[in-house]
Write an enzyme that holds these catalytic residues in place. Structure first.
Site, PDB file in Angstrom:
ATOM      1  N   HIS A  42       3.605  -3.504 -20.436  1.00 15.29           N
ATOM      2  CA  HIS A  42       3.910  -2.391 -19.095  1.00 15.29           C
ATOM      3  C   HIS A  42       4.035  -0.604 -19.869  1.00 15.29           C
ATOM      4  O   HIS A  42       4.870  -0.003 -20.116  1.00 15.29           O
ATOM      5  CB  HIS A  42       5.951  -2.318 -18.997  1.00 15.29           C
ATOM      6  CG  HIS A  42       6.442  -1.945 -18.180  1.00 15.29           C
ATOM      7  ND1 HIS A  42       7.265  -2.279 -17.430  1.00 15.29           N
ATOM      8  CD2 HIS A  42       5.703  -1.194 -17.063  1.00 15.29           C
ATOM      9  CE1 HIS A  42       7.875  -1.635 -16.585  1.00 15.29           C
ATOM     10  NE2 HIS A  42       6.244  -1.204 -16.200  1.00 15.29           N
TER      11      HIS A  42
ATOM     12  N   ILE B 190       0.829  -4.831 -11.776  1.00 17.89           N
ATOM     13  CA  ILE B 190       1.350  -3.754 -12.400  1.00 17.89           C
ATOM     14  C   ILE B 190       2.283  -3.100 -12.102  1.00 17.89           C
ATOM     15  O   ILE B 190       3.205  -1.770 -12.199  1.00 17.89           O
ATOM     16  CB  ILE B 190       0.487  -2.371 -12.022  1.00 17.89           C
ATOM     17  CG1 ILE B 190      -0.107  -1.654 -10.359  1.00 17.89           C
ATOM     18  CG2 ILE B 190      -1.016  -2.826 -12.823  1.00 17.89           C
ATOM     19  CD1 ILE B 190       0.632  -1.584  -9.747  1.00 17.89           C
TER      20      ILE B 190
ATOM     21  N   ILE C 111       1.382   4.327  -5.372  1.00 18.95           N
ATOM     22  CA  ILE C 111      -0.274   3.304  -6.808  1.00 18.95           C
ATOM     23  C   ILE C 111      -1.107   2.453  -5.249  1.00 18.95           C
ATOM     24  O   ILE C 111      -2.002   2.543  -6.143  1.00 18.95           O
ATOM     25  CB  ILE C 111       1.064   2.365  -7.477  1.00 18.95           C
ATOM     26  CG1 ILE C 111       1.340   4.198  -7.963  1.00 18.95           C
ATOM     27  CG2 ILE C 111       0.183   1.595  -8.029  1.00 18.95           C
ATOM     28  CD1 ILE C 111       2.675   3.060  -9.921  1.00 18.95           C
TER      29      ILE C 111
ATOM     30  N   LEU D 279       1.044  -1.634   0.142  1.00 15.78           N
ATOM     31  CA  LEU D 279      -0.342   0.216  -0.523  1.00 15.78           C
ATOM     32  C   LEU D 279       0.756   0.809   0.359  1.00 15.78           C
ATOM     33  O   LEU D 279       1.210   1.743   0.535  1.00 15.78           O
ATOM     34  CB  LEU D 279      -1.092   0.593   1.391  1.00 15.78           C
ATOM     35  CG  LEU D 279      -1.878   1.328   0.886  1.00 15.78           C
ATOM     36  CD1 LEU D 279      -3.323   0.175   0.079  1.00 15.78           C
ATOM     37  CD2 LEU D 279      -2.580   0.987   2.629  1.00 15.78           C
TER      38      LEU D 279
ATOM     39  N   GLU E 133      10.890  -8.349 -20.255  1.00 15.97           N
ATOM     40  CA  GLU E 133      10.305  -8.399 -21.156  1.00 15.97           C
ATOM     41  C   GLU E 133      10.962  -6.441 -22.088  1.00 15.97           C
ATOM     42  O   GLU E 133      12.224  -6.555 -21.621  1.00 15.97           O
ATOM     43  CB  GLU E 133       9.173  -6.875 -20.415  1.00 15.97           C
ATOM     44  CG  GLU E 133       9.435  -5.926 -19.518  1.00 15.97           C
ATOM     45  CD  GLU E 133       8.847  -5.647 -18.177  1.00 15.97           C
ATOM     46  OE1 GLU E 133       7.965  -5.922 -17.769  1.00 15.97           O
ATOM     47  OE2 GLU E 133       8.618  -3.258 -18.612  1.00 15.97           O
TER      48      GLU E 133
ATOM     49  N   ARG F 176       6.518  -4.956 -10.797  1.00 17.33           N
ATOM     50  CA  ARG F 176       7.705  -4.996 -11.350  1.00 17.33           C
ATOM     51  C   ARG F 176       6.650  -6.854 -11.435  1.00 17.33           C
ATOM     52  O   ARG F 176       7.024  -7.227 -10.643  1.00 17.33           O
ATOM     53  CB  ARG F 176       8.549  -4.972 -10.644  1.00 17.33           C
ATOM     54  CG  ARG F 176       9.169  -3.474 -10.608  1.00 17.33           C
ATOM     55  CD  ARG F 176       9.726  -3.323 -12.002  1.00 17.33           C
ATOM     56  NE  ARG F 176      10.643  -1.938 -12.473  1.00 17.33           N
ATOM     57  CZ  ARG F 176       9.730  -1.264 -12.664  1.00 17.33           C
ATOM     58  NH1 ARG F 176       8.452  -0.653 -13.077  1.00 17.33           N
ATOM     59  NH2 ARG F 176       9.894   0.159 -13.175  1.00 17.33           N
TER      60      ARG F 176
HETATM   61  P1  NAP Z   1       6.245   3.049  -3.091  1.00 20.96           P
HETATM   62  O1  NAP Z   1       5.127   4.463  -3.285  1.00 20.96           O
HETATM   63  O2  NAP Z   1       7.385   2.807  -2.442  1.00 20.96           O
HETATM   64  O3  NAP Z   1       5.227   1.847  -2.892  1.00 20.96           O
HETATM   65  C1  NAP Z   1       5.672   0.214  -2.964  1.00 20.96           C
HETATM   66  C2  NAP Z   1       4.978  -0.242  -1.319  1.00 20.96           C
HETATM   67  O4  NAP Z   1       6.226  -1.430  -1.646  1.00 20.96           O
HETATM   68  C3  NAP Z   1       4.864   0.563  -0.597  1.00 20.96           C
HETATM   69  O5  NAP Z   1       4.202  -0.292   0.048  1.00 20.96           O
HETATM   70  C4  NAP Z   1       6.384  -0.735   0.867  1.00 20.96           C
HETATM   71  O6  NAP Z   1       5.453  -1.460   1.720  1.00 20.96           O
HETATM   72  C5  NAP Z   1       5.864  -2.009  -0.165  1.00 20.96           C
HETATM   73  N1  NAP Z   1       6.973  -2.817  -0.081  1.00 20.96           N
HETATM   74  C6  NAP Z   1       8.541  -2.571   0.029  1.00 20.96           C
HETATM   75  N2  NAP Z   1       9.492  -3.671   0.015  1.00 20.96           N
HETATM   76  C7  NAP Z   1       8.293  -4.761   0.766  1.00 20.96           C
HETATM   77  C8  NAP Z   1       8.829  -6.228   1.429  1.00 20.96           C
HETATM   78  N3  NAP Z   1      10.528  -6.139   2.131  1.00 20.96           N
HETATM   79  N4  NAP Z   1       7.904  -6.476   2.126  1.00 20.96           N
HETATM   80  C9  NAP Z   1       6.400  -5.665   1.532  1.00 20.96           C
HETATM   81  N5  NAP Z   1       6.435  -4.725   1.214  1.00 20.96           N
HETATM   82  C10 NAP Z   1       7.135  -3.832   0.875  1.00 20.96           C
HETATM   83  O7  NAP Z   1       5.340   2.778  -4.794  1.00 20.96           O
HETATM   84  P2  NAP Z   1       4.907   3.665  -6.279  1.00 20.96           P
HETATM   85  O8  NAP Z   1       5.168   4.606  -6.613  1.00 20.96           O
HETATM   86  O9  NAP Z   1       3.245   2.985  -5.887  1.00 20.96           O
HETATM   87  O10 NAP Z   1       4.740   2.062  -6.860  1.00 20.96           O
HETATM   88  C11 NAP Z   1       4.738   0.999  -6.830  1.00 20.96           C
HETATM   89  C12 NAP Z   1       5.046  -0.174  -8.272  1.00 20.96           C
HETATM   90  O11 NAP Z   1       4.634   0.013  -9.304  1.00 20.96           O
HETATM   91  C13 NAP Z   1       6.459  -0.315  -7.651  1.00 20.96           C
HETATM   92  O12 NAP Z   1       7.519  -1.555  -8.173  1.00 20.96           O
HETATM   93  C14 NAP Z   1       7.007   0.262  -9.338  1.00 20.96           C
HETATM   94  O13 NAP Z   1       8.620   0.057  -9.814  1.00 20.96           O
HETATM   95  C15 NAP Z   1       6.153  -0.459 -10.355  1.00 20.96           C
HETATM   96  N6  NAP Z   1       5.590   0.764 -11.224  1.00 20.96           N
HETATM   97  C16 NAP Z   1       4.851   0.135 -12.429  1.00 20.96           C
HETATM   98  C17 NAP Z   1       4.256   1.161 -13.529  1.00 20.96           C
HETATM   99  C18 NAP Z   1       3.936   0.606 -15.008  1.00 20.96           C
HETATM  100  O14 NAP Z   1       4.228   1.297 -15.517  1.00 20.96           O
HETATM  101  N7  NAP Z   1       3.107  -0.797 -14.975  1.00 20.96           N
HETATM  102  C19 NAP Z   1       4.796   2.513 -13.125  1.00 20.96           C
HETATM  103  C20 NAP Z   1       4.840   2.896 -12.255  1.00 20.96           C
HETATM  104  C21 NAP Z   1       6.049   1.955 -10.991  1.00 20.96           C
HETATM  105  P3  NAP Z   1       5.831   0.126   2.990  1.00 20.96           P
HETATM  106  O15 NAP Z   1       5.538   1.254   2.946  1.00 20.96           O
HETATM  107  O16 NAP Z   1       6.049  -0.740   4.552  1.00 20.96           O
HETATM  108  O17 NAP Z   1       7.567   0.670   3.016  1.00 20.96           O
END
Ligand code: NAP
Length: 316
Positions: free
Chosen positions: A281, A232, A156, A153, A263, A234
Protein backbone atom coordinates in the site's frame (compact mmCIF):
# COMPACT_ATOMS: atom_id res chain seq x y z
CA UNK A 1 -4.78 32.30 22.98
CA UNK A 2 -4.69 28.59 23.77
CA UNK A 3 -3.80 26.36 20.85
CA UNK A 4 -6.66 24.21 19.47
CA UNK A 5 -6.58 20.64 20.72
CA UNK A 6 -6.21 17.99 18.03
CA UNK A 7 -6.43 14.22 18.31
CA UNK A 8 -3.80 12.60 16.10
CA UNK A 9 -4.68 9.02 15.21
CA UNK A 10 -1.34 7.77 13.84
CA UNK A 11 2.20 8.93 13.09
CA UNK A 12 3.16 11.29 10.24
CA UNK A 13 6.57 12.01 8.72
CA UNK A 14 8.69 14.32 10.88
CA UNK A 15 8.27 17.22 8.43
CA UNK A 16 4.55 17.25 9.27
CA UNK A 17 4.85 16.49 12.95
CA UNK A 18 6.91 19.57 13.85
CA UNK A 19 4.47 22.10 12.32
CA UNK A 20 1.51 20.24 13.82
CA UNK A 21 3.11 20.30 17.28
CA UNK A 22 3.84 24.02 16.85
CA UNK A 23 0.29 24.98 15.85
CA UNK A 24 -1.82 22.66 18.01
CA UNK A 25 -1.89 20.79 21.27
CA UNK A 26 -1.57 17.30 19.83
CA UNK A 27 -2.92 14.25 21.65
CA UNK A 28 -1.32 11.06 20.32
CA UNK A 29 -4.04 8.41 20.26
CA UNK A 30 -1.86 5.63 18.82
CA UNK A 31 0.65 5.95 21.67
CA UNK A 32 -1.95 5.61 24.46
CA UNK A 33 -1.79 2.30 26.32
CA UNK A 34 -5.44 2.47 27.40
CA UNK A 35 -7.15 4.10 24.42
CA UNK A 36 -10.65 4.22 25.97
CA UNK A 37 -9.35 5.94 29.10
CA UNK A 38 -7.28 8.30 26.96
CA UNK A 39 -10.30 9.27 24.84
CA UNK A 40 -12.49 9.70 27.92
CA UNK A 41 -9.90 12.13 29.32
CA UNK A 42 -9.02 14.23 26.24
CA UNK A 43 -12.14 13.71 24.07
CA UNK A 44 -14.19 16.66 25.41
CA UNK A 45 -11.35 19.08 24.51
CA UNK A 46 -10.80 17.85 20.97
CA UNK A 47 -11.82 20.21 18.15
CA UNK A 48 -10.20 18.35 15.23
CA UNK A 49 -9.01 14.85 14.43
CA UNK A 50 -5.93 14.47 12.21
CA UNK A 51 -5.88 10.99 10.73
CA UNK A 52 -4.72 8.97 7.75
CA UNK A 53 -6.76 7.29 5.03
CA UNK A 54 -5.89 3.84 6.33
CA UNK A 55 -6.73 4.69 9.96
CA UNK A 56 -9.82 6.87 9.56
CA UNK A 57 -11.92 7.76 12.60
CA UNK A 58 -14.31 5.24 14.13
CA UNK A 59 -17.83 5.87 15.35
CA UNK A 60 -16.64 5.41 18.95
CA UNK A 61 -13.74 7.81 18.50
CA UNK A 62 -15.99 10.50 17.05
CA UNK A 63 -18.58 9.93 19.79
CA UNK A 64 -15.87 10.42 22.42
CA UNK A 65 -15.22 13.93 21.05
CA UNK A 66 -18.48 15.87 21.65
CA UNK A 67 -16.93 19.20 20.56
CA UNK A 68 -15.38 17.87 17.36
CA UNK A 69 -15.57 20.30 14.42
CA UNK A 70 -13.55 18.66 11.67
CA UNK A 71 -11.57 15.60 10.60
CA UNK A 72 -8.52 16.11 8.40
CA UNK A 73 -7.54 12.98 6.46
CA UNK A 74 -4.00 12.48 5.15
CA UNK A 75 -4.96 10.56 2.00
CA UNK A 76 -7.69 10.72 -0.62
CA UNK A 77 -9.73 7.74 0.62
CA UNK A 78 -11.98 8.55 3.56
CA UNK A 79 -13.85 5.25 3.66
CA UNK A 80 -12.44 4.50 7.13
CA UNK A 81 -14.04 7.65 8.57
CA UNK A 82 -17.49 7.03 10.08
CA UNK A 83 -19.27 9.42 7.73
CA UNK A 84 -22.75 8.88 9.17
CA UNK A 85 -21.56 10.39 12.48
CA UNK A 86 -20.03 13.33 10.61
CA UNK A 87 -23.22 13.96 8.67
CA UNK A 88 -25.39 13.69 11.78
CA UNK A 89 -23.26 16.17 13.73
CA UNK A 90 -22.20 18.53 10.94
CA UNK A 91 -18.55 17.59 11.34
CA UNK A 92 -16.50 18.68 8.31
CA UNK A 93 -14.08 16.28 6.62
CA UNK A 94 -11.12 17.11 4.37
CA UNK A 95 -8.89 14.79 2.34
CA UNK A 96 -5.84 15.22 0.08
CA UNK A 97 -6.96 14.62 -3.53
CA UNK A 98 -5.02 15.39 -6.73
CA UNK A 99 -1.54 15.71 -5.19
CA UNK A 100 -1.15 11.91 -5.13
CA UNK A 101 -2.88 11.05 -8.40
CA UNK A 102 0.19 10.78 -10.62
CA UNK A 103 2.18 8.64 -8.18
CA UNK A 104 -0.66 6.14 -7.76
CA UNK A 105 -1.12 5.93 -11.52
CA UNK A 106 2.65 5.42 -11.89
CA UNK A 107 2.63 2.50 -9.48
CA UNK A 108 -0.40 0.98 -11.22
CA UNK A 109 1.51 0.86 -14.51
CA UNK A 110 4.66 -0.34 -12.77
CA UNK A 111 2.60 -3.16 -11.23
CA UNK A 112 1.07 -4.13 -14.56
CA UNK A 113 4.44 -4.24 -16.31
CA UNK A 114 6.14 -6.09 -13.45
CA UNK A 115 3.32 -8.64 -13.26
CA UNK A 116 3.04 -9.40 -16.96
CA UNK A 117 6.74 -9.12 -17.87
CA UNK A 118 7.66 -10.89 -14.60
CA UNK A 119 10.47 -8.46 -13.80
CA UNK A 120 10.80 -9.67 -10.19
CA UNK A 121 11.18 -13.30 -11.23
CA UNK A 122 13.52 -12.28 -14.06
CA UNK A 123 15.77 -10.44 -11.63
CA UNK A 124 15.81 -13.51 -9.40
CA UNK A 125 16.79 -15.52 -12.50
CA UNK A 126 19.88 -13.32 -12.82
CA UNK A 127 20.74 -13.18 -9.11
CA UNK A 128 20.34 -16.91 -8.52
CA UNK A 129 22.64 -17.86 -11.35
CA UNK A 130 19.79 -19.49 -13.31
CA UNK A 131 20.59 -17.32 -16.33
CA UNK A 132 24.08 -18.80 -16.58
CA UNK A 133 22.95 -22.30 -15.55
CA UNK A 134 19.67 -22.66 -17.43
CA UNK A 135 19.79 -20.06 -20.20
CA UNK A 136 17.11 -17.63 -21.28
CA UNK A 137 14.31 -16.58 -18.93
CA UNK A 138 10.93 -18.06 -19.98
CA UNK A 139 9.01 -15.85 -22.39
CA UNK A 140 6.32 -13.52 -21.02
CA UNK A 141 3.33 -11.72 -22.57
CA UNK A 142 3.15 -8.43 -24.44
CA UNK A 143 1.62 -5.39 -22.69
CA UNK A 144 1.73 -2.68 -25.37
CA UNK A 145 -1.31 -2.71 -27.61
CA UNK A 146 -3.50 -4.72 -25.22
CA UNK A 147 -6.87 -3.59 -23.83
CA UNK A 148 -7.15 -1.74 -20.51
CA UNK A 149 -10.37 -1.67 -18.50
CA UNK A 150 -10.53 1.10 -15.92
CA UNK A 151 -13.09 0.40 -13.22
CA UNK A 152 -13.73 3.91 -11.86
CA UNK A 153 -12.59 6.75 -14.09
CA UNK A 154 -11.98 9.29 -11.34
CA UNK A 155 -8.78 11.26 -10.85
CA UNK A 156 -6.50 8.23 -10.55
CA UNK A 157 -8.42 6.12 -13.07
CA UNK A 158 -8.08 8.86 -15.69
CA UNK A 159 -4.35 9.20 -14.97
CA UNK A 160 -3.98 5.43 -15.45
CA UNK A 161 -5.91 5.66 -18.72
CA UNK A 162 -3.62 8.43 -20.01
CA UNK A 163 -0.57 6.30 -19.24
CA UNK A 164 -2.13 3.26 -20.92
CA UNK A 165 -2.64 5.34 -24.07
CA UNK A 166 1.12 5.86 -24.09
CA UNK A 167 1.44 2.08 -24.33
CA UNK A 168 -0.87 2.01 -27.33
CA UNK A 169 -3.59 0.32 -25.30
CA UNK A 170 -7.31 0.56 -26.07
CA UNK A 171 -9.19 2.07 -23.14
CA UNK A 172 -12.62 1.16 -21.80
CA UNK A 173 -13.90 2.46 -18.49
CA UNK A 174 -16.77 2.42 -16.06
CA UNK A 175 -18.12 5.11 -13.76
CA UNK A 176 -21.64 6.02 -12.71
CA UNK A 177 -21.99 8.17 -15.83
CA UNK A 178 -19.90 8.81 -18.96
CA UNK A 179 -17.11 11.29 -18.28
CA UNK A 180 -16.75 14.54 -20.19
CA UNK A 181 -13.39 14.58 -21.94
CA UNK A 182 -13.31 10.77 -22.19
CA UNK A 183 -15.20 10.52 -25.46
CA UNK A 184 -12.25 8.76 -27.15
CA UNK A 185 -12.47 5.98 -24.55
CA UNK A 186 -15.28 3.39 -24.48
CA UNK A 187 -17.81 3.72 -21.66
CA UNK A 188 -18.98 0.32 -20.36
CA UNK A 189 -20.85 0.88 -17.08
CA UNK A 190 -21.30 -2.76 -16.12
CA UNK A 191 -18.27 -4.33 -14.39
CA UNK A 192 -18.82 -7.78 -15.92
CA UNK A 193 -19.08 -6.32 -19.44
CA UNK A 194 -16.01 -4.16 -18.83
CA UNK A 195 -14.05 -7.25 -17.73
CA UNK A 196 -15.23 -9.18 -20.79
CA UNK A 197 -13.87 -6.40 -23.00
CA UNK A 198 -10.39 -5.93 -21.53
CA UNK A 199 -7.14 -7.77 -20.88
CA UNK A 200 -6.07 -5.78 -17.82
CA UNK A 201 -8.65 -4.58 -15.32
CA UNK A 202 -7.48 -1.63 -13.20
CA UNK A 203 -9.58 -1.10 -10.06
CA UNK A 204 -9.56 2.64 -9.32
CA UNK A 205 -12.92 3.08 -7.58
CA UNK A 206 -13.73 4.94 -4.42
CA UNK A 207 -14.64 2.40 -1.72
CA UNK A 208 -18.30 2.76 -0.77
CA UNK A 209 -21.01 0.31 0.36
CA UNK A 210 -22.13 0.17 -3.31
CA UNK A 211 -18.68 -0.75 -4.67
CA UNK A 212 -17.93 -3.41 -2.04
CA UNK A 213 -16.81 -6.65 -3.78
CA UNK A 214 -17.72 -5.20 -7.18
CA UNK A 215 -14.89 -7.36 -8.53
CA UNK A 216 -16.50 -10.72 -7.79
CA UNK A 217 -16.40 -14.24 -9.23
CA UNK A 218 -18.52 -13.20 -12.24
CA UNK A 219 -16.21 -10.31 -13.11
CA UNK A 220 -13.16 -12.56 -12.80
CA UNK A 221 -14.78 -15.22 -14.96
CA UNK A 222 -15.55 -12.57 -17.60
CA UNK A 223 -11.92 -11.40 -17.49
CA UNK A 224 -10.81 -14.92 -18.36
CA UNK A 225 -7.59 -16.95 -18.27
CA UNK A 226 -5.47 -14.33 -20.05
CA UNK A 227 -6.74 -11.41 -17.96
CA UNK A 228 -5.15 -9.62 -15.02
CA UNK A 229 -6.48 -7.47 -12.16
CA UNK A 230 -4.52 -4.49 -10.83
CA UNK A 231 -5.99 -3.03 -7.64
CA UNK A 232 -4.56 0.24 -6.37
CA UNK A 233 -7.83 1.46 -4.80
CA UNK A 234 -9.16 -0.28 -1.70
CA UNK A 235 -9.26 -3.97 -0.84
CA UNK A 236 -13.00 -3.85 -0.20
CA UNK A 237 -13.64 -3.31 -3.91
CA UNK A 238 -12.44 -6.87 -4.60
CA UNK A 239 -13.86 -10.13 -3.24
CA UNK A 240 -10.51 -11.53 -2.07
CA UNK A 241 -11.75 -15.11 -1.67
CA UNK A 242 -13.10 -15.11 -5.22
CA UNK A 243 -9.82 -13.59 -6.44
CA UNK A 244 -7.72 -16.20 -4.63
CA UNK A 245 -9.92 -19.00 -6.00
CA UNK A 246 -9.57 -17.60 -9.53
CA UNK A 247 -5.79 -17.31 -9.21
CA UNK A 248 -5.36 -20.78 -7.71
CA UNK A 249 -7.56 -22.36 -10.36
CA UNK A 250 -5.97 -20.46 -13.25
CA UNK A 251 -9.24 -18.74 -14.10
CA UNK A 252 -7.34 -15.47 -14.56
CA UNK A 253 -3.69 -14.93 -15.52
CA UNK A 254 -2.61 -12.88 -12.52
CA UNK A 255 -3.22 -10.06 -10.06
CA UNK A 256 -1.16 -7.11 -8.85
CA UNK A 257 -2.35 -5.68 -5.53
CA UNK A 258 -1.35 -2.67 -3.45
CA UNK A 259 -4.21 -3.05 -0.95
CA UNK A 260 -5.46 -5.97 1.18
CA UNK A 261 -8.24 -6.77 3.61
CA UNK A 262 -6.80 -6.45 7.13
CA UNK A 263 -3.55 -4.97 5.81
CA UNK A 264 -0.73 -5.11 6.74
CA UNK A 265 -1.72 -8.66 7.78
CA UNK A 266 -2.83 -10.20 4.53
CA UNK A 267 -4.54 -13.50 3.87
CA UNK A 268 -1.66 -16.03 3.81
CA UNK A 269 -3.11 -17.60 0.65
CA UNK A 270 -1.72 -14.58 -1.22
CA UNK A 271 1.83 -15.58 -0.28
CA UNK A 272 1.57 -18.88 -2.13
CA UNK A 273 -0.90 -17.89 -4.86
CA UNK A 274 0.52 -18.14 -8.38
CA UNK A 275 1.12 -15.03 -10.47
CA UNK A 276 0.50 -12.39 -7.86
CA UNK A 277 2.48 -9.23 -7.36
CA UNK A 278 2.13 -7.87 -3.82
CA UNK A 279 2.83 -4.27 -2.83
CA UNK A 280 2.69 -2.67 0.66
CA UNK A 281 0.00 0.00 0.00
CA UNK A 282 2.52 2.56 -1.17
CA UNK A 283 0.81 4.04 -4.20
CA UNK A 284 1.40 7.57 -2.91
CA UNK A 285 4.64 6.64 -1.16
CA UNK A 286 7.14 9.14 -2.52
CA UNK A 287 8.79 11.86 -0.46
CA UNK A 288 7.52 14.53 -2.86
CA UNK A 289 3.91 13.43 -2.71
CA UNK A 290 3.82 12.65 1.00
CA UNK A 291 5.14 16.19 1.62
CA UNK A 292 2.40 17.63 -0.61
CA UNK A 293 -0.24 15.51 1.17
CA UNK A 294 0.97 16.63 4.59
CA UNK A 295 0.93 20.28 3.55
CA UNK A 296 -2.59 19.97 2.14
CA UNK A 297 -3.83 18.27 5.30
CA UNK A 298 -2.27 21.03 7.42
CA UNK A 299 -3.66 23.73 5.10
CA UNK A 300 -7.14 22.31 5.70
CA UNK A 301 -6.66 22.45 9.48
CA UNK A 302 -5.32 25.99 9.23
CA UNK A 303 -8.26 27.09 7.07
CA UNK A 304 -10.74 25.57 9.48
CA UNK A 305 -9.28 27.26 12.56
CA UNK A 306 -9.06 30.58 10.67
CA UNK A 307 -12.78 30.36 9.96
CA UNK A 308 -12.14 29.86 6.24
CA UNK A 309 -13.71 27.22 3.97
CA UNK A 310 -11.74 23.97 3.81
CA UNK A 311 -9.28 23.80 0.91
CA UNK A 312 -10.31 20.28 -0.15
CA UNK A 313 -13.58 19.42 1.60
CA UNK A 314 -15.19 16.02 1.25
CA UNK A 315 -18.80 16.29 0.02
CA UNK A 316 -20.78 14.52 2.73
P1 NAP B 1 -12.16 9.72 -7.28
O1 NAP B 1 -11.60 10.78 -8.15
O2 NAP B 1 -13.22 10.07 -6.30
O3 NAP B 1 -12.67 8.55 -8.24
C1 NAP B 1 -13.47 7.50 -7.76
C2 NAP B 1 -14.19 6.80 -8.90
O4 NAP B 1 -15.05 5.83 -8.32
C3 NAP B 1 -15.08 7.71 -9.75
O5 NAP B 1 -14.89 7.37 -11.10
C4 NAP B 1 -16.48 7.33 -9.31
O6 NAP B 1 -17.44 7.42 -10.33
C5 NAP B 1 -16.29 5.87 -9.01
N1 NAP B 1 -17.40 5.37 -8.20
C6 NAP B 1 -17.74 5.74 -6.94
N2 NAP B 1 -18.82 5.05 -6.55
C7 NAP B 1 -19.16 4.25 -7.58
C8 NAP B 1 -20.20 3.30 -7.79
N3 NAP B 1 -21.11 3.05 -6.83
N4 NAP B 1 -20.23 2.62 -8.98
C9 NAP B 1 -19.32 2.88 -9.93
N5 NAP B 1 -18.33 3.78 -9.79
C10 NAP B 1 -18.25 4.45 -8.63
O7 NAP B 1 -11.01 9.03 -6.41
P2 NAP B 1 -9.43 8.94 -6.73
O8 NAP B 1 -8.73 10.09 -6.12
O9 NAP B 1 -9.24 8.65 -8.17
O10 NAP B 1 -9.08 7.63 -5.86
C11 NAP B 1 -9.48 6.36 -6.36
C12 NAP B 1 -9.21 5.25 -5.35
O11 NAP B 1 -7.81 5.11 -5.12
C13 NAP B 1 -9.86 5.44 -3.98
O12 NAP B 1 -10.40 4.19 -3.56
C14 NAP B 1 -8.69 5.79 -3.07
O13 NAP B 1 -8.92 5.44 -1.75
C15 NAP B 1 -7.58 4.95 -3.72
N6 NAP B 1 -6.20 5.40 -3.42
C16 NAP B 1 -5.23 4.45 -3.21
C17 NAP B 1 -3.92 4.85 -2.97
C18 NAP B 1 -2.82 3.84 -2.75
O14 NAP B 1 -1.82 4.18 -2.13
N7 NAP B 1 -2.94 2.63 -3.27
C19 NAP B 1 -3.60 6.20 -2.92
C20 NAP B 1 -4.60 7.12 -3.17
C21 NAP B 1 -5.91 6.72 -3.43
P3 NAP B 1 -18.19 8.82 -10.58
O15 NAP B 1 -17.14 9.72 -11.16
O16 NAP B 1 -19.23 8.46 -11.56
O17 NAP B 1 -18.69 9.31 -9.26
Amino acid sequence: MAKPQVLQVGPYPEWDQAPLDAAYTIHRWWEAADKDAFLAEVGPNIRAIATRGDLGASEAMIAACPNLEMIAVFGVGYDAVHLASCRARGIKVSNTPDVLTEDVADIALAMLLALVRRTGQAEEWVRSGDWAAKGMFPLTRKVSGTRAGILGLGRIGAAIARRCEGFGMQIAYSARSPKPGAEHWTYIPDAVELARNCDHLFVALAATPETRHIVNAKVLQALGPDGTVINISRAANVDESALLDALEQGEIAGAALDVFEGEPNLNPRFLSAPNVLLQPHHGSGTVDTRKAMGKLMRDNLTAHFAGQPLVTPVAL
